[in-house]
Motif scaffolding. Sequence first.
Motif, PDB file in Angstrom:
ATOM      1  N   LYS A  21       0.902  -1.248   0.180  1.00 49.13           N
ATOM      2  CA  LYS A  21       0.144   0.060   0.115  1.00 49.13           C
ATOM      3  C   LYS A  21       0.832   1.261   0.019  1.00 49.13           C
ATOM      4  O   LYS A  21       0.678   2.166  -0.604  1.00 49.13           O
ATOM      5  N   SER A  73       1.364   3.998  -2.967  1.00 49.96           N
ATOM      6  CA  SER A  73       0.975   5.344  -2.762  1.00 49.96           C
ATOM      7  C   SER A  73       2.067   6.219  -3.249  1.00 49.96           C
ATOM      8  O   SER A  73       1.845   7.467  -3.625  1.00 49.96           O
ATOM      9  N   LYS A 102      -3.849   5.001  -5.216  1.00 53.76           N
ATOM     10  CA  LYS A 102      -4.372   4.929  -3.894  1.00 53.76           C
ATOM     11  C   LYS A 102      -5.182   3.488  -3.896  1.00 53.76           C
ATOM     12  O   LYS A 102      -6.032   3.320  -4.712  1.00 53.76           O
TER      13      LYS A 102
END
Length: 285
Positions: free
Chosen positions: A271, A275, A280
């Motif tokens: 994640k 990012s 996202k």
Amino acid sequence: MDKIDENLYRYILDNSSKITENWLALREKQFGSIYSMDSNEEIEKLLREQNTLTIKTVTSALLEDKTVFIETMEQWATLVAKSRVESDTPIYEVLEALNKVREAYWGFITDYMLKDDTGITKATIIRWSRLINRAFDQLNREFTEQYYLLTKERLLAQQDLINELGAPVIPIIDAIAVLPLIGDIDTYRAKGILDTTPSKCISKNISHLFIDLSGVSLLDTMVAQQIYQLIGTLNLLGIQSTISGIRPEVAQTSIQLGLDFSQVSTHSTLKQALSKQGIKLYERK
């Protein structure tokens, strides 16, 4: 072909259905086995047809032209081996069934030899014994070889599928993809990942690959080297790599081995890595 051999040859083929019946009568109840005495009609029909071919194959050993036996045996072994592999029949069950075929086969020959008007000598009996038993032994060998080859082919196909599922290159947006690695990665699997991942990336026009190791339970030094080589290969192909989920102990070991990951972007989680690239992940509430 001697007249006495021809008489036996005709006798056996004429009584092949009876020999098959005697063989079927020797079966016992075996749960889940194709050879169980309570098998359904479709399986029993298959067994009758294949056993008739078995009898024909063995009996062809009496012919002067030995190529007939060899060709028939090869056809028989291919057919029966394919059938038993597809039905997941253990090889020991097949060999046991073949022994019972031999028993039923010899029972009919014995009855034939006991007749008063055959004029069979001891020398003929010995010769028949050698011919027929050798034929059954050759059938056993040819079958086991074909069974092995077909089983090996099936296992390789399954392994290829496992390898494909074990190293999926998953496109997410544009030319960006994720390679999520899960479970233990041994040297064999690591080599498979190294061999297949670059071509997958090229075929899918990937320019940036995220290699996520967070689901890997074990990553030894040998595998770390393979991952390092993978990154180098991708770099030569113009594909940028990002690693996520690498464990501290693996990172430390890599440094000790002289594997320089300093040129590779690394992140603690996938994640976080995504990012950083402006991608996202929206979590369900």
